[in-house]
Design a protein around this motif. Structure first.
Motif, short mmCIF file in Angstrom:
data_model
loop_
_atom_site.label_atom_id
_atom_site.label_comp_id
_atom_site.label_asym_id
_atom_site.label_seq_id
_atom_site.Cartn_x
_atom_site.Cartn_y
_atom_site.Cartn_z
N GLY A 66 12.45 -36.91 22.96
CA GLY A 66 13.21 -38.05 23.46
C GLY A 66 14.39 -37.63 24.31
O GLY A 66 14.68 -38.25 25.36
N LEU A 67 15.08 -36.57 23.90
CA LEU A 67 16.23 -36.08 24.67
C LEU A 67 15.81 -35.56 26.04
O LEU A 67 16.51 -35.78 27.04
CB LEU A 67 16.94 -34.97 23.89
N LEU A 68 14.69 -34.87 26.09
CA LEU A 68 14.25 -34.28 27.36
C LEU A 68 13.71 -35.32 28.32
O LEU A 68 13.84 -35.17 29.56
CB LEU A 68 13.19 -33.21 27.09
N LEU A 69 13.12 -36.39 27.80
CA LEU A 69 12.61 -37.45 28.67
C LEU A 69 13.71 -38.39 29.15
O LEU A 69 13.58 -39.02 30.21
CB LEU A 69 11.55 -38.26 27.93
N ALA A 70 14.83 -38.48 28.40
CA ALA A 70 15.88 -39.44 28.72
C ALA A 70 16.45 -39.27 30.13
O ALA A 70 16.61 -40.25 30.85
CB ALA A 70 16.98 -39.37 27.67
N PRO A 71 16.80 -38.06 30.59
CA PRO A 71 17.36 -37.93 31.93
C PRO A 71 16.39 -38.31 33.04
O PRO A 71 16.80 -38.80 34.10
CB PRO A 71 17.78 -36.46 32.01
N VAL A 72 15.11 -38.10 32.80
CA VAL A 72 14.11 -38.49 33.81
C VAL A 72 14.14 -40.01 33.98
O VAL A 72 14.15 -40.52 35.11
CB VAL A 72 12.70 -38.03 33.37
N ARG A 73 14.19 -40.73 32.87
CA ARG A 73 14.26 -42.19 32.93
C ARG A 73 15.58 -42.63 33.57
O ARG A 73 15.62 -43.59 34.36
CB ARG A 73 14.16 -42.78 31.54
N GLU A 74 16.67 -41.94 33.24
CA GLU A 74 17.99 -42.36 33.74
C GLU A 74 18.07 -42.22 35.26
O GLU A 74 18.62 -43.07 35.95
CB GLU A 74 19.10 -41.54 33.07
N ILE A 75 17.52 -41.14 35.77
CA ILE A 75 17.51 -40.94 37.22
C ILE A 75 16.73 -42.05 37.90
O ILE A 75 17.10 -42.53 38.98
CB ILE A 75 16.91 -39.56 37.57
N ALA A 76 15.69 -42.51 37.23
CA ALA A 76 14.85 -43.55 37.82
C ALA A 76 15.50 -44.93 37.75
O ALA A 76 15.42 -45.70 38.71
CB ALA A 76 13.49 -43.58 37.12
N VAL A 77 16.16 -45.25 36.64
CA VAL A 77 16.64 -46.63 36.44
C VAL A 77 18.15 -46.78 36.60
O VAL A 77 18.64 -47.89 36.82
CB VAL A 77 16.22 -47.16 35.06
N ASN A 78 18.92 -45.69 36.49
CA ASN A 78 20.38 -45.84 36.51
C ASN A 78 21.05 -44.65 37.20
O ASN A 78 21.95 -44.01 36.65
CB ASN A 78 20.89 -45.97 35.05
N PRO A 79 20.65 -44.32 38.43
CA PRO A 79 21.22 -43.14 39.08
C PRO A 79 22.72 -43.27 39.33
O PRO A 79 23.45 -42.30 39.21
CB PRO A 79 20.43 -43.05 40.39
N ARG A 80 23.19 -44.48 39.67
CA ARG A 80 24.63 -44.65 39.92
C ARG A 80 25.45 -44.43 38.65
O ARG A 80 26.52 -43.81 38.69
CB ARG A 80 24.91 -46.03 40.49
#
Length: 410
Positions: A66-80
């Motif tokens: 879960g920790l390793l996948l979280a930044p991938v999702r964040e870049i996609a949905v909340n880059p700002r």
């Protein structure tokens, strides 16, 4: 409001006060979601802590994927949002001087927590201690996560305060809680002048109903109880010498050490050196009910600490109408004085022996009088229902007047 609590390690034997706080807030009608960075790796001895662990969602323990996948999702949905957090993250990392791995872990934990809080529609998260969990809450807020606040206890948080970034954490928080006036003064000196109004005093509370049925007993006992982690800050290593100096006059004197920790062998060696291995008893960790029973059966509580915040166990002893020997450090003198116990100088073995001697010479009536003063004081100052009411008022006020999540860093 949907409220979450975020801790570093939870539950463990020394976080009973957090569980009591959460229970008191839930009794006011608020559901609390428990989060912790990691689980305590040892066996829990209190059944309520075991139940609490089942209610806690762990960010790091058992959640590597879960920790390793979280930044991938964040870049996609909340880059700002992620970009907004990077400069403060770098500032805190530089201040902490923790190398590379830990700061990266904190960032990953913050990203994961923001996403989990969004999924559960958490409005506000409260943190205990201004360490890594407070860093996680602050970074999550800067990414657009829930508002946050945190409680500061000491003493560890004040050892190298410049490494914890108090100014940044207070600036972005809705409020910061100090457990004593001493703690508030320290926080005020570490924050920005414009944020001083955010620092509130809310004293830790007991579940006083748990102490109502327990009464002090065995007034003629010569047994004292010391409750706490066996570590250098608690000063237990001074106890064997004090006991050795008094054993001839008081052949029934005994001190029971409740707890465990890294200083166990050093304390045991001091017991062997002074020939009091039969007078200083290592009990180990105990459940809340066992601790209450041990204190209630003692002559007094003994806590010769070098460093403290404001120990919960002193409140527990007072709730049981037992007098206390402890030291003039941090917030302890705000609760303990000569009307309800004995205040000694930290690290002064002679002063410790003198106080123990006075406890042993005190009559049952004198001990009862001191215990009654302590009980009245703790009922007035440390009822968890009062704490819960104060925190709920603060949570509600921040919902009406939220602090903007700013991306600046000093």
């Amino acid at each position: 409001m949907k409220i979450a609590y975020l801790m570093n390690t939870y539950p463990l034997p020394s976080t009973t006060f957090i569980r009591r706080e959460i229970e008191a807030i839930e009794a006011r009608g608020h559901g609390i979601r428990r989060f912790a960075v990691r689980a305590w790796p040892q066996t829990l001895v209190d059944p309520r802590d075991t139940s609490e662990r089942r209610l806690t969602h762990y960010i790091l323990s058992g959640n590597l994927r879960g920790l390793l996948l979280a930044p991938v999702r964040e870049i996609a949905v909340n880059p700002r949002g992620l970009l907004r957090a990077l400069k403060p993250w770098f500032t805190l990392s530089r201040k902490a001087r923790d190398g590379f791995v830990r700061p990266v872990a904190y960032l990953l934990e913050a990203i994961y927590f923001r996403q989990r809080a969004a999924a559960e529609q958490i409005d506000h998260v409260h943190v205990h201690f201004a360490t890594n969990a407070a860093t996680v809450a602050m970074l999550a807020r800067l990414m657009g996560g829930p508002r946050y606040s945190f409680t500061v206890h000491g003493p560890d948080e004040f050892v190298r305060p410049e490494r914890l970034g108090f100014d940044e954490k207070i600036a972005h928080a809705q409020f910061a809680v100090a457990i004593s006036q001493y703690c508030r003064a320290r926080l005020s000196s570490l924050g920005r002048p414009e944020d001083d109004r955010k620092i509130k005093v809310a004293r830790c509370g007991l579940a006083l109903e748990d102490f109502a049925a327990v009464r002090a007993r065995s007034p003629d006992t010569a047994t004292l109880v010391c409750v706490g982690r066996l570590c250098s800050a608690k000063g237990q290593v001074l106890i064997p010498a004090a006991v050795a100096g008094l054993r001839d006059r008081f052949p029934d004197l005994k001190v029971v050490l409740v707890g465990d920790g890294e200083n166990r062998e050093e304390i045991a060696a001091a017991c062997r050196l002074h020939g009091v291995a039969d007078r200083v008893v290592f009990h180990g960790w105990a459940s809340n009910a066992q601790v209450r029973d041990l204190i209630a059966s003692s002559r007094a509580l003994l806590l010769p600490s070098f460093a403290e915040g404001l120990p919960i166990v002193i409140m527990e002893a007072f709730a049981l109408a037992r007098p206390v020997i402890s030291t003039r450090v941090a917030g302890i003198p705000e609760l303990l004085d000569d009307t309800c116990g004995w205040l000694i100088q930290p690290g002064d073995a002679a002063d410790l022996a003198r106080a123990i001697e006075e406890v042993l010479l005190a009559t049952p009536a004198q001990l009862e009088a001191k215990g009654a003063v302590g009980r009245a004081r703790v009922m007035r100052l440390h009822d968890r229902r009062t704490l819960a009411r104060t925190l709920c008022q603060l949570f509600g006020a921040t919902a009406a007047n939220p602090v903007e999540a700013r991306g600046h860093a000093s």
